[in-house]
Design an enzyme around this catalytic site. Structure first.
Site, PDB file in Angstrom:
ATOM      1  CD  GLN A   1      -2.630  -1.027   2.690  1.00 30.89           C
ATOM      2  OE1 GLN A   1      -2.448  -1.952   3.473  1.00 30.89           O
ATOM      3  NE2 GLN A   1      -3.418  -0.014   3.006  1.00 30.89           N
TER       4      GLN A   1
ATOM      5  CD  GLU B   1      -0.842   2.615   6.831  1.00 26.60           C
ATOM      6  OE1 GLU B   1      -1.971   2.179   7.090  1.00 26.60           O
ATOM      7  OE2 GLU B   1      -0.413   3.692   7.273  1.00 26.60           O
TER       8      GLU B   1
ATOM      9  NE  ARG C   1      -7.380   6.807  11.870  1.00 31.12           N
ATOM     10  CZ  ARG C   1      -8.092   7.787  11.296  1.00 31.12           C
ATOM     11  NH1 ARG C   1      -9.379   7.935  11.591  1.00 31.12           N
ATOM     12  NH2 ARG C   1      -7.532   8.598  10.433  1.00 31.12           N
TER      13      ARG C   1
ATOM     14  CG  PHE D   1      -4.926   3.106  11.641  1.00 34.41           C
ATOM     15  CD1 PHE D   1      -4.031   2.294  10.969  1.00 34.41           C
ATOM     16  CD2 PHE D   1      -4.433   4.278  12.224  1.00 34.41           C
ATOM     17  CE1 PHE D   1      -2.684   2.632  10.867  1.00 34.41           C
ATOM     18  CE2 PHE D   1      -3.081   4.622  12.138  1.00 34.41           C
ATOM     19  CZ  PHE D   1      -2.209   3.796  11.448  1.00 34.41           C
TER      20      PHE D   1
ATOM     21  CB  THR E   1      -4.085  10.822  13.236  1.00 32.33           C
ATOM     22  OG1 THR E   1      -3.062   9.832  13.204  1.00 32.33           O
ATOM     23  CG2 THR E   1      -5.445  10.140  13.268  1.00 32.33           C
TER      24      THR E   1
ATOM     25  CD  GLU F   1      -9.367   3.192   7.717  1.00 31.26           C
ATOM     26  OE1 GLU F   1      -9.275   4.389   7.410  1.00 31.26           O
ATOM     27  OE2 GLU F   1      -8.634   2.643   8.527  1.00 31.26           O
TER      28      GLU F   1
HETATM   29  N1  LUZ Z   1      -2.562   5.041   8.532  1.00 28.89           N
HETATM   30  C1  LUZ Z   1      -1.840   6.052   9.028  1.00 28.89           C
HETATM   31  C2  LUZ Z   1      -3.883   4.969   8.716  1.00 28.89           C
HETATM   32  O1  LUZ Z   1      -0.623   6.056   8.861  1.00 28.89           O
HETATM   33  N2  LUZ Z   1      -2.452   7.033   9.706  1.00 28.89           N
HETATM   34  C3  LUZ Z   1      -3.782   7.045   9.934  1.00 28.89           C
HETATM   35  O2  LUZ Z   1      -4.306   7.966  10.549  1.00 28.89           O
HETATM   36  C4  LUZ Z   1      -4.531   5.963   9.436  1.00 28.89           C
HETATM   37  N3  LUZ Z   1      -5.836   5.894   9.649  1.00 28.89           N
HETATM   38  C5  LUZ Z   1      -6.514   4.864   9.187  1.00 28.89           C
HETATM   39  C6  LUZ Z   1      -5.849   3.874   8.488  1.00 28.89           C
HETATM   40  N4  LUZ Z   1      -4.554   3.932   8.254  1.00 28.89           N
HETATM   41 MO1  MOS Z   2      -5.256   1.287   6.547  1.00 28.56          MO
HETATM   42  S1  MOS Z   2      -5.857   0.434   8.268  1.00 28.56           S
HETATM   43  O1  MOS Z   2      -6.206   2.463   5.958  1.00 28.56           O
HETATM   44  O2  MOS Z   2      -3.912   0.802   5.873  1.00 28.56           O
END
Ligand code: LUZ
Ligand code: MOS
Length: 753
Positions: free
Chosen positions: A191, A226, A304, A338, A434, A706
């Site tokens: 990602q 991610e 979060r 998250f 965030t 989400e």
């Molecule tokens: N990833 C991130 C996330 O690095 N920061 C965030 O605030 C976030 N929020 C939801 C999903 N992935």
């Molecule tokens: Mo995410 S939990 O938006 O990689």
């Protein structure tokens, strides 16, 4: 507009990393991981593996030319363990061989001698011993003590929620290819292409410009890719750097389940106070986040959590403290929501407890406290809509919730050993990373001289349909047919310094950047058209591939304008850059305006329990969801359906456990249960809330990835209501997932920790 990938997916022609035709001489890599959860490494003997048939090399920490470090936020995670291991599944080495199977067989010949240390699994125990991954944080507003003093009812309790395996259909993987001058191109299932680029360059000790990362699409990710797609790309690249041969590393499912992190389990203590009118006055909560053995994304996930303490409710006095506890488990990571779902489970548990103690329906308390326009979130942002109330009331009306409740009551009167339960679940989820600096994106647009268009953005397609949305944005600005447009792979050479496609913000951020680039080129084309037609530029518009002058069609068409612009040496390429305006956050005061906007909605969930066996089914879920002005309702409804089923799975049948040695108990698909078509709700009805949507959402179409996950939480409380109907003495406890085993214990009064 249909998802542009639907034919490819259904016919099996869509290309994933493992489908890329292999170059001659491609080698295969398999990681070697720790078999114990916490130990000093006394010795690693790779000699037998190195001599095994087909093996080309075995790489260890000492073979890393740059930094042996892949910690995403904090530098606490070595690529390869050197002196100590901290969880079962931690990488120690990588074996490179002619074939995947040769590498896998040779892996078994590596002998590691360990001096075992104490293993900690439980976050509360870790906290007690002072093992935190980073300092605790507290978000507070108002004065909780006077809030409790003003309260007529005060209750406290504990709520636990479990982890969750991402179970993306495509496992983690990468394919790294040597280019000339020691440059490397990496196809990765990530990602975050820039994150992969950055960590590969850091571990290899080269510049980011030497590394090109390319992503075609992912077979699902849900947050699991991610931060945790990085290691596999780095290992493959490391082998390429040394061997100058293409190297592929695709995790087998069993390795993926053991080696990669999952959703964070949380254990929490709460105290809630309400006045006689059922207004929540005070809420105090302490979260023990099970962070696993390294920080990974836990600081951001914990943050979060702290933003979502109150879900869709206005609470004037709040104090929330979170600890990220270090345990000997694979580092927990991003997963749809998250950290938000974990917080929302706690406040919903607290409200359920109050309702149970007071002998009233939970919905009364929920409805009395929903956020309204002008209410203050505990982190300083002001609520800018009445969508919480509107979605709740609209659900009552459109789905006749009252008669659904009566139907359940009636069913339960008529059945002794089958009981239904019903529950309402409102959601409120903040949109934006965030971490404010992450809210930026770029897009590169080429209009070719034949009138066709090529688009690159930082958005990664992972099944959610972001490429289709990008196509719609470009086709909308230029007013051309989508057949003229090609969406290129996501590539760090074409679009640099990208944020991961995450936080539900992929379409917003990249779509806005794309819109900016397309607008620039469009304006130039309008100018060209005005020159050709000798008409006032203000009257010119391109609609459906044709030039209009003051709403009258001219004889000039899109391709002619483009061709003329090209011959006039007009710039037909553009880079768009977007940074979300307005947002800010001050970590010293824990106050600010971190989110571009919030997404709201309400779900009504009905379940049915077999009171002899504890087995249950989700009968129906009815949802009123705040899409804004959806730019693609088919895609967006698909996201809601997938998310809610995933959410139901999280609080019902998906159970992760670890034994005292730190071994993952459900470590393959015969042991880990995800909702299949039989466990999915029999019906899911989704109605869009009638609202316009904010300017900060792309085409006023709100982020959808989400937020709907959290509707699934309703299934937990619907099940509790069914149990309560059968066993009036049922003592509520909040310990998700509520598996059939736990339901059975509850039905006969044996539940609880
Ligand atoms: N990833 C991130 C996330 O690095 N920061 C965030 O605030 C976030 N929020 C939801 C999903 N992935
Ligand atoms: Mo995410 S939990 O938006 O990689």
């Amino acid at each position: 507009m249909k998802n542009i990938d639907s034919h490819g997916h259904v016919s099996g022609r869509s290309i994933y990393v493992d489908d890329i035709p292999e170059l001659r001489g491609t080698l295969h890599a398999v990681p070697v991981f720790s078999k114990v959860a916490h130990a000093k490494i006394i010795s690693i003997d790779i000699s037998r593996a190195r001599d095994a048939a087909g093996v080309v090399d075995v790489l260890l920490a000492k073979d890393v030319p740059g930094e042996n470090q892949i910690g995403g936020i904090l530098p606490d995670e070595p690529l390869f363990a050197e002196n100590e291991v901290h969880f079962i599944g931690q990488p120690i080495a990588v074996v490179i061989a002619d074939t995947h199977f040769a590498a896998r067989e040779a892996r078994a010949l590596i002998e590691v001698e360990y001096d075992e240390l104490e293993v900690i699994i439980d976050p509360r125990m870790a906290k007690q011993k002072g093992h935190l991954l980073f300092p605790a944080r507290t978000f507070a507003n108002g004065d909780i003590d006077s809030g409790f003093e003003e309260s007529d009812y005060v209750f406290s309790g504990r709520a636990d929620s479990g982890g969750q395996e991402h179970l993306y259909i495509e496992t983690q993987g990468s394919y790294a290819v040597p280019l000339e001058n020691n440059n490397i191109k990496i196809y990765s299932s990530t990602q975050g292409p820039t994150s992969v680029q950055k960590f590969v360059s850091n571990v290899l000790g080269v510049g980011m410009h030497n590394i090109e990362v390319d992503v075609i699409r992912l077979g699902g990710a849900f947050g699991g890719k991610e931060d945790q797609a990085t290691a596999w790309a780095v290992m493959a690249a490391l082998a390429v750097q040394k061997l100058r041969k293409p190297v592929k590393l695709i995790l087998d499912r069993d390795d993926d389940m053991v080696m990669t992190g999952k959703r964070h389990p949380y254990s929490s203590d709460f105290k809630i106070g309400l006045d006689k009118d059922l207004k929540i006055k005070s809420f105090e909560v302490t979260y023990y986040q099970n962070g696993g053995a390294a920080a990974d994304l836990s600081p951001a996930i914990m943050e979060r959590t702290l933003f979502h303490v109150t879900n869709s409710y206005f609470i004037p006095n709040v104090k929330a403290t979170a600890y990220s506890c270090k345990t000997n488990i694979a580092p927990f990571t991003a997963f749809r929501g998250f950290g938000g779902p974990q917080a929302m489970f706690v406040i919903e548990s607290a409200i359920s407890l109050v309702a149970d103690k007071l002998g009233i329906s939970k919905e009364k308390i929920q409805r009395a406290n929903l956020l309204k326009f002008g209410d203050l979130f505990h982190y300083g942002q002001i609520c800018d809509s009445n969508n919480a109330v509107k979605s709740w009331d609209s659900l009552q009306e459109k789905f006749d919730a009252e008669s659904e409740v009566l139907k359940v009551r009636d069913f339960n009167k008529k059945h002794t050993f089958r009981k239904q339960g019903i529950s309402l679940m409102p959601i409120c989820f903040g949109i934006s990373f965030t971490k404010t600096p992450m809210n930026q994106a770029r897009a590169l647009v080429h209009v070719y001289q034949d009138g066709s268009i090529g688009i690159s953005t930082g958005a990664v397609e992972m099944g959610q349909g972001v490429n289709t949305k990008m196509m719609q944005v470009a086709a909308g600005v230029f007013s051309v047919d989508v057949s003229r447009i090609k969406i290129e792979s996501t590539n760090t050479t074409r679009v640099a310094n990208t944020s991961p496609t995450a936080a539900s913000s992929g379409a917003d951020l990249n779509g806005k950047a794309l819109q900016i680039a397309c607008d620039e080129i469009y304006e130039r084309l309008v100018k060209t058209a005005s020159n050709i037609l000798k008409e006032d530029i203000k009257l010119i518009e391109i609609k459906n591939e044709r030039v209009y002058v003051g709403n009258n069609p001219s004889k000039l068409y899109w391709n002619e304008v483009v061709e003329t612009a090209f011959l006039d040496r007009v710039k037909l390429s553009e880079v768009g850059h977007y940074a979300t305006p307005i947002i800010h956050f001050d970590k010293r005061t824990e106050k600010g305006h971190p989110f571009a906007y919030h997404v709201y909605g309400t779900a009504l969930t009905t379940v049915e329990v077999d009171c002899i066996t504890g087995v249950y089914e989700t009968e129906s879920i009815k949802i009123v969801h705040d899409f804004g002005t959806s730019m693609n309702l088919t895609l967006d409804k698909g996201q809601v359906e997938g998310a809610v089923v995933q959410g139901v799975g999280w609080v019902t049948i998906e159970e992760l456990g670890w034994d005292e040695k730190g071994r993952l108990l459900a470590d393959n698909l015969s042991k880990y249960k995800v909702p299949d078509i039989y466990a999915a709700p029999k019906t899911i009805d989704i109605l869009p809330l009638e609202t316009e949507g904010p300017e900060l959402a792309i085409l006023k179409s709100k982020a959808v990835g989400e937020p709907p996950f959290m509707y699934g939480i309703g299934a937990y409380f619907a099940l509790q209501n069914a149990i309560k109907d059968y066993n009036p003495n049922y003592k509520l406890d909040f310990d998700a997932p509520l598996t059939p085993e736990k339901v059975l214990l509850g039905l006969y009064g044996f539940n609880g920790k």
